[in-house]
Design a protein around this motif. Structure first.
Motif, mmCIF file in Angstrom:
data_model
loop_
_atom_site.group_PDB
_atom_site.id
_atom_site.type_symbol
_atom_site.label_atom_id
_atom_site.label_comp_id
_atom_site.label_asym_id
_atom_site.label_seq_id
_atom_site.Cartn_x
_atom_site.Cartn_y
_atom_site.Cartn_z
ATOM 1 N N GLY A 117 42.844 51.354 38.158
ATOM 2 C CA GLY A 117 43.087 52.639 38.794
ATOM 3 C C GLY A 117 44.575 52.797 39.045
ATOM 4 O O GLY A 117 45.370 51.934 38.687
ATOM 5 N N HIS A 118 44.938 53.917 39.660
ATOM 6 C CA HIS A 118 46.341 54.190 39.949
ATOM 7 C C HIS A 118 46.489 54.745 41.361
ATOM 8 O O HIS A 118 45.591 55.415 41.865
ATOM 9 C CB HIS A 118 46.911 55.208 38.953
ATOM 10 C CG HIS A 118 46.984 54.682 37.571
ATOM 11 N ND1 HIS A 118 45.936 54.801 36.692
ATOM 12 C CD2 HIS A 118 47.966 54.023 36.918
ATOM 13 C CE1 HIS A 118 46.279 54.227 35.540
ATOM 14 N NE2 HIS A 118 47.504 53.757 35.659
ATOM 15 N N LEU A 119 47.627 54.460 41.953
ATOM 16 C CA LEU A 119 47.997 54.994 43.254
ATOM 17 C C LEU A 119 49.331 55.702 43.076
ATOM 18 O O LEU A 119 50.290 55.109 42.560
ATOM 19 C CB LEU A 119 48.135 53.859 44.275
ATOM 20 C CG LEU A 119 48.768 54.201 45.618
ATOM 21 C CD1 LEU A 119 47.870 55.171 46.387
ATOM 22 C CD2 LEU A 119 49.011 52.939 46.419
ATOM 23 N N ILE A 120 49.390 56.972 43.437
ATOM 24 C CA ILE A 120 50.626 57.746 43.357
ATOM 25 C C ILE A 120 51.119 57.934 44.776
ATOM 26 O O ILE A 120 50.423 58.506 45.610
ATOM 27 C CB ILE A 120 50.390 59.104 42.682
ATOM 28 C CG1 ILE A 120 49.814 58.891 41.292
ATOM 29 C CG2 ILE A 120 51.676 59.915 42.636
ATOM 30 C CD1 ILE A 120 49.280 60.138 40.652
ATOM 31 N N GLY A 134 40.491 44.151 41.928
ATOM 32 C CA GLY A 134 40.492 43.528 43.250
ATOM 33 C C GLY A 134 41.267 44.330 44.282
ATOM 34 O O GLY A 134 41.378 43.923 45.431
ATOM 35 N N GLY A 135 41.824 45.486 43.864
ATOM 36 C CA GLY A 135 42.571 46.327 44.782
ATOM 37 C C GLY A 135 44.045 45.977 44.895
ATOM 38 O O GLY A 135 44.759 46.530 45.727
ATOM 39 N N MET A 136 44.525 45.058 44.051
ATOM 40 C CA MET A 136 45.923 44.636 44.102
ATOM 41 C C MET A 136 46.800 45.619 43.329
ATOM 42 O O MET A 136 46.605 45.824 42.137
ATOM 43 C CB MET A 136 46.066 43.239 43.490
ATOM 44 C CG MET A 136 47.496 42.745 43.472
ATOM 45 S SD MET A 136 48.193 42.498 45.114
ATOM 46 C CE MET A 136 47.437 40.971 45.555
ATOM 47 N N PRO A 137 47.783 46.251 44.013
ATOM 48 C CA PRO A 137 48.683 47.184 43.326
ATOM 49 C C PRO A 137 49.839 46.453 42.641
ATOM 50 O O PRO A 137 50.352 45.462 43.150
ATOM 51 C CB PRO A 137 49.204 48.073 44.447
ATOM 52 C CG PRO A 137 49.132 47.215 45.666
ATOM 53 C CD PRO A 137 47.985 46.258 45.457
ATOM 54 N N THR A 138 50.236 46.959 41.476
ATOM 55 C CA THR A 138 51.390 46.476 40.728
ATOM 56 C C THR A 138 52.219 47.690 40.340
ATOM 57 O O THR A 138 51.664 48.691 39.874
ATOM 58 C CB THR A 138 50.948 45.733 39.449
ATOM 59 O OG1 THR A 138 50.064 44.672 39.799
ATOM 60 C CG2 THR A 138 52.132 45.157 38.701
ATOM 61 N N LEU A 139 53.536 47.596 40.502
ATOM 62 C CA LEU A 139 54.399 48.709 40.155
ATOM 63 C C LEU A 139 54.224 49.095 38.690
ATOM 64 O O LEU A 139 54.275 48.256 37.802
ATOM 65 C CB LEU A 139 55.857 48.343 40.419
ATOM 66 C CG LEU A 139 56.897 49.400 40.050
ATOM 67 C CD1 LEU A 139 56.716 50.655 40.898
ATOM 68 C CD2 LEU A 139 58.291 48.844 40.194
ATOM 69 N N PHE A 140 54.002 50.381 38.439
ATOM 70 C CA PHE A 140 53.908 50.912 37.075
ATOM 71 C C PHE A 140 55.193 51.646 36.729
ATOM 72 O O PHE A 140 55.853 51.346 35.752
ATOM 73 C CB PHE A 140 52.681 51.822 36.949
ATOM 74 C CG PHE A 140 52.551 52.514 35.627
ATOM 75 C CD1 PHE A 140 52.569 51.819 34.436
ATOM 76 C CD2 PHE A 140 52.391 53.883 35.574
ATOM 77 C CE1 PHE A 140 52.449 52.467 33.218
ATOM 78 C CE2 PHE A 140 52.268 54.545 34.367
ATOM 79 C CZ PHE A 140 52.292 53.828 33.187
ATOM 80 N N THR A 141 55.598 52.611 37.548
ATOM 81 C CA THR A 141 56.827 53.359 37.308
ATOM 82 C C THR A 141 57.220 54.108 38.573
ATOM 83 O O THR A 141 56.417 54.261 39.486
ATOM 84 C CB THR A 141 56.661 54.338 36.121
ATOM 85 O OG1 THR A 141 57.928 54.860 35.757
ATOM 86 C CG2 THR A 141 55.718 55.464 36.453
ATOM 87 N N SER A 142 58.449 54.578 38.603
ATOM 88 C CA SER A 142 58.874 55.419 39.714
ATOM 89 C C SER A 142 59.890 56.434 39.218
ATOM 90 O O SER A 142 60.534 56.235 38.181
ATOM 91 C CB SER A 142 59.448 54.590 40.863
ATOM 92 O OG SER A 142 60.632 53.958 40.475
ATOM 93 N N LEU A 143 60.021 57.503 39.975
ATOM 94 C CA LEU A 143 60.902 58.608 39.626
ATOM 95 C C LEU A 143 61.427 59.185 40.935
ATOM 96 O O LEU A 143 60.675 59.309 41.906
ATOM 97 C CB LEU A 143 60.081 59.664 38.879
ATOM 98 C CG LEU A 143 60.778 60.848 38.263
ATOM 99 C CD1 LEU A 143 61.610 60.402 37.058
ATOM 100 C CD2 LEU A 143 59.747 61.864 37.808
#
Length: 69
Positions: A3-6, A23-32
């Motif tokens: 999934g994704h979190l914005i 497992g609910g662990m977020p990993t950085l995808f991108t930022s602007l």
């Protein structure tokens, strides 16, 4: 399931997108930065955001792959 979190972050003035694993662990995808997004305009930024999420999501990518290719 992927999934994704914005997350628009007021302090850093960044729109950050994280991948979230099963497992609910977020990993950085991108930022602007807010400024970069504002300069793009609503339509272009929305399209970029949507395309990034679709291409990073295997099930959505498969769903639309015939349309893109």
């Amino acid at each position: 399931m992927l999934g994704h979190l914005i997350q628009p972050e007021e302090e850093t003035q960044l729109i950050t997108i994280y991948r979230v694993d099963s497992g609910g662990m977020p990993t950085l995808f991108t930022s602007l930065s807010f400024d970069e997004a504002r300069k793009m305009g609503f339509e272009k930024f929305g399209k970029l955001l949507g395309e990034n999420l679709i291409l990073d999501s295997p099930k959505l990518r498969d769903l639309f792959s015939r349309d893109v290719l």
